[in-house]
Scaffold this motif. Structure first.
Motif, PDB file in Angstrom:
ATOM      1  N   THR A  41       0.815  -1.195   0.000  1.00  0.00           N
ATOM      2  CA  THR A  41       0.000   0.000   0.000  1.00  0.00           C
ATOM      3  C   THR A  41       0.852   1.250   0.000  1.00  0.00           C
ATOM      4  O   THR A  41       0.345   2.351   0.173  1.00  0.00           O
ATOM      5  CB  THR A  41      -0.924   0.029   1.223  1.00  0.00           C
ATOM      6  N   ALA A  42       2.157   1.091  -0.168  1.00  0.00           N
ATOM      7  CA  ALA A  42       2.974   2.262  -0.443  1.00  0.00           C
ATOM      8  C   ALA A  42       2.612   2.774  -1.829  1.00  0.00           C
ATOM      9  O   ALA A  42       1.817   2.163  -2.540  1.00  0.00           O
ATOM     10  CB  ALA A  42       4.454   1.910  -0.372  1.00  0.00           C
ATOM     11  N   GLU A 276      -2.392   6.999   4.939  1.00  0.00           N
ATOM     12  CA  GLU A 276      -2.985   6.692   3.642  1.00  0.00           C
ATOM     13  C   GLU A 276      -4.170   5.755   3.827  1.00  0.00           C
ATOM     14  O   GLU A 276      -4.074   4.738   4.515  1.00  0.00           O
ATOM     15  CB  GLU A 276      -1.948   6.046   2.727  1.00  0.00           C
ATOM     16  N   ILE A 277      -5.277   6.102   3.204  1.00  0.00           N
ATOM     17  CA  ILE A 277      -6.443   5.228   3.175  1.00  0.00           C
ATOM     18  C   ILE A 277      -6.763   4.924   1.724  1.00  0.00           C
ATOM     19  O   ILE A 277      -6.703   5.813   0.872  1.00  0.00           O
ATOM     20  CB  ILE A 277      -7.655   5.866   3.901  1.00  0.00           C
ATOM     21  N   ALA A 296      -6.711   6.057  -3.619  1.00  0.00           N
ATOM     22  CA  ALA A 296      -6.246   6.307  -2.257  1.00  0.00           C
ATOM     23  C   ALA A 296      -6.006   7.792  -2.043  1.00  0.00           C
ATOM     24  O   ALA A 296      -5.839   8.563  -2.996  1.00  0.00           O
ATOM     25  CB  ALA A 296      -4.954   5.520  -1.992  1.00  0.00           C
ATOM     26  N   HIS A 297      -5.969   8.174  -0.781  1.00  0.00           N
ATOM     27  CA  HIS A 297      -5.583   9.532  -0.395  1.00  0.00           C
ATOM     28  C   HIS A 297      -4.358   9.427   0.496  1.00  0.00           C
ATOM     29  O   HIS A 297      -4.386   8.776   1.540  1.00  0.00           O
ATOM     30  CB  HIS A 297      -6.717  10.244   0.342  1.00  0.00           C
ATOM     31  N   LEU A 298      -3.266  10.077   0.067  1.00  0.00           N
ATOM     32  CA  LEU A 298      -1.996  10.050   0.786  1.00  0.00           C
ATOM     33  C   LEU A 298      -1.751  11.407   1.423  1.00  0.00           C
ATOM     34  O   LEU A 298      -1.856  12.441   0.760  1.00  0.00           O
ATOM     35  CB  LEU A 298      -0.856   9.713  -0.175  1.00  0.00           C
ATOM     36  N   ASP A 299      -1.403  11.397   2.710  1.00  0.00           N
ATOM     37  CA  ASP A 299      -1.084  12.617   3.455  1.00  0.00           C
ATOM     38  C   ASP A 299       0.295  12.429   4.079  1.00  0.00           C
ATOM     39  O   ASP A 299       0.471  11.586   4.949  1.00  0.00           O
ATOM     40  CB  ASP A 299      -2.142  12.865   4.534  1.00  0.00           C
TER      41      ASP A 299
END
Length: 441
Positions: A41-42, A276-277, A296-299
Motif C-alpha cells: 500500500t505504499a 494513507e487510506i 487512495a488519499h496520501l497525506d
C-alpha cells in the motif's frame, strides 16, 4: 512529548516472522490487485507492469516499483511468483546494447555499447500448506566508451504460509537494482538505483468471503541521482483493513496505512509520517478480461519542514485483455506523489499511462509493443531552479523473443526515449538497440 513510534512493533514482528517456521513446523516473484496478501500500500508501481511476487491460496500479489523503473531495463526482473516447475533452476544471460545517448544529455551526446552478463538461480518448493520461492540474479554491465562498469544484485524471496483453515499470509523480501536514467539532465554520469521491500502480511477468514488484514512493511530506496523520485529514504509502515471476495474471483478491499520515514544523506529534508487510506477493486469481467483499480488519499507530513508537506489523490487503473489465443493487450493509468528533498519546500507528482499489445506469432516467437507517457511536475517547489518545472517522458519499445530450444531464448529490442522539459537543459532523445540470449536449466 515525544510521539509514539512504530519501530518497536516492526522489531517484534520481525522476530515473530523468524519464529513462524518452527511454529508451523515448516521445512525446508498492471496494476495493484484488490485485497491480495502482500500487495504494497505504499505508492503504487511506477512501471505499470508490476512484478508478480507470489500467490497465497491461488491469489496473486505484486510488489510495486517507483516511477524511476518506468524506463525499460536490459533484463526482466526476478520474480517470486510460483510456477509449475518445482526444484532448483539455473540460468545464464548475455546481452549487448548500443545506446546513442548513454548519458541522457541535451547536446554533446555520447554513443556507447554496453555488454551484460548475468547468472541466476531459482528455487521453488511446496511443503504441505507452505510454499517457498527464492529467485536471485547477479549481473555485470560494461560500458565500452565511458569506462563505467558496475554490478547489480537482484533477489525476490517469498514464503506463502497457511496455519489452519482460517489464517494465511506471506513473508517476502525483494531487492531491485537498475540504471536510473530519468533525471540525469546535463549531468555526465551513469546513476544506479536500489529499491528494497520487506513485508509480512496476514489475513484471517471471517467466513467464506470476508477477511480482516494486517501487516508490516519496510521499504527503502537509494539512487546516485539526488533528484530521483523519493531518493534515499527508508520507511516503516503498519497497515490493516478488511476485504470481501465472492466466489466469482472479483474482490474489493479497504485499507489504512500508517508509516514513519526518514531521508538518508539529505540533511535539508526532515523525517516524515504517512497516513494513507485506500480502496482497491479487482473485477473479473470475463475469463479473458480483468480490471484492477486503486484509489487512495496520501497525506505526508514532515516533522521539521511543513513547507514539504503534501496530500492528494493517488491510484491506478489497469486492464488485462486476452483478445484471442495469440493476441493480448494491457493498458492503464497511474497517479503518484513523492517528496522533493532540495530547496525549501515542495513535492513531486506523476501522471502516466501505458499500452502494451502482445502477439504470439507462433509457438516459439512472441512480439511485444509498449508505449508509455509520463508527465512529472515539481509542485510548490521553492528555493531551487526546479520551481515550476514540468517534464514529459515518452518511451516506445518493440521486442521479439524466440524460443529456439526449450531452454534457450533469444531476444531483440528497439527502444526510443524522449524527455521534453520546461527546463531545456533536461531535454534529451535516445535510441537503444539490444540483443539478448538466455539459457535456463
Amino acid at each position: 512529548m515525544k510521539k509514539p513510534s512504530i519501530r518497536p512493533v516492526m522489531t517484534a514482528a520481525a522476530a515473530a516472522a523468524c519464529l513462524l517456521p518452527m511454529a508451523l513446523q515448516a521445512q525446508t516473484t498492471l496494476q495493484a490487485p484488490a485485497w491480495r496478501l502482500g500487495e504494497s500500500t505504499a505508492q503504487p508501481a511506477g512501471q505499470s507492469m508490476a512484478v508478480p511476487m507470489g500467490q497465497s491460496m491461488a491469489v496473486p500479489m505484486v510488489v510495486p516499483m517507483s516511477p524511476a523503473q518506468s524506463i525499460s531495463q536490459p533484463y526482466s526482473p526476478v520474480s517470486s511468483s510460483p510456477d509449475q516447475r518445482e526444484g532448483l533452476q539455473f540460468r545464464a544471460m548475455a546481452g549487448i546494447e548500443h545506446d546513442d545517448n548513454i548519458l541522457r544529455t541535451n547536446g554533446g551526446e555520447i554513443s556507447d555499447t554496453i555488454t551484460g552478463l548475468g547468472l541466476g538461480l531459482r528455487y521453488q518448493k511446496r511443503v504441505s500448506r507452505q510454499q517457498f520461492v527464492v529467485d536471485a540474479e547477479l549481473n555485470n554491465y560494461n560500458f565500452d566508451d565511458i569506462g563505467t562498469d558496475y554490478n547489480t544484485l537482484n533477489y525476490s524471496a517469498a514464503w506463502l504460509w497457511q496455519a489452519g483453515e482460517r489464517l494465511e499470509g506471506i513473508a517476502s523480501a525483494d531487492r531491485r537494482q537498475f540504471r536510473d536514467v530519468t533525471s540525469n539532465g546535463a549531468i555526465a554520469g551513469v546513476n544506479r538505483r536500489t529499491e528494497r521491500n520487506e513485508l509480512f502480511e496476514a489475513g484471517y477468514k471471517l467466513g467464506a468471503s470476508w477477511r480482516v488484514l494486517g501487516g508490516l512493511q519496510h521499504s527503502a530506496t537509494r539512487s546516485g541521482d539526488p533528484n530521483s523520485w523519493d531518493g534515499s529514504l527508508s520507511q516503516n509502515s503498519v497497515r490493516f483493513g478488511a476485504a470481501y471476495e465472492p466466489a466469482t474471483g472479483s474482490s474489493v478491499a479497504l485499507r489504512f496505512r500508517r508509516g514513519e520515514g526518514e531521508f538518508d544523506n539529505a540533511p535539508v529534508a526532515s523525517d516524515f509520517d504517512d497516513n494513507e487510506i485506500e480502496a482497491t477493486v479487482r473485477w473479473i469481467v470475463s475469463p479473458k478480461t480483468r480490471v484492477d483499480a486503486r484509489l487512495a488519499h496520501l497525506d505526508r507530513e514532515h516533522s521539521a519542514a511543513p513547507a514539504r508537506d503534501f496530500s492528494g489523490v493517488v491510484g491506478s487503473l489497469g486492464v488485462n485483455w486476452d483478445i484471442t489465443a495469440k493476441t493480448s493487450l494491457t493498458g492503464g493509468y497511474v497517479r503518484d506523489l513523492g517528496s522533493y528533498v532540495f530547496g525549501t519546500g515542495g513535492h513531486l507528482s506523476s501522471d502516466r499511462w501505458y499500452v502494451g499489445p502482445v502477439w504470439r506469432a507462433t509457438e516459439l516467437i512472441t512480439v511485444n509493443l509498449r508505449y508509455e507517457h509520463e508527465t512529472r511536475r515539481w509542485e510548490d517547489v521553492t528555493g531551487t531552479t526546479d520551481a515550476g518545472r514540468r517534464d514529459k517522458f515518452d518511451v516506445g519499445a518493440l521486442g521479439v523473443d524466440w524460443a529456439i530450444r526449450r531452454s534457450i531464448t533469444l531476444g531483440a529490442q528497439y527502444r526510443h526515449e524522449r524527455r521534453s522539459s520546461s527546463l531545456p537543459a533536461f531535454n534529451y532523445r535516445a535510441n537503444v538497440i539490444g540483443l539478448t540470449a538466455k539459457l535456463t536449466i
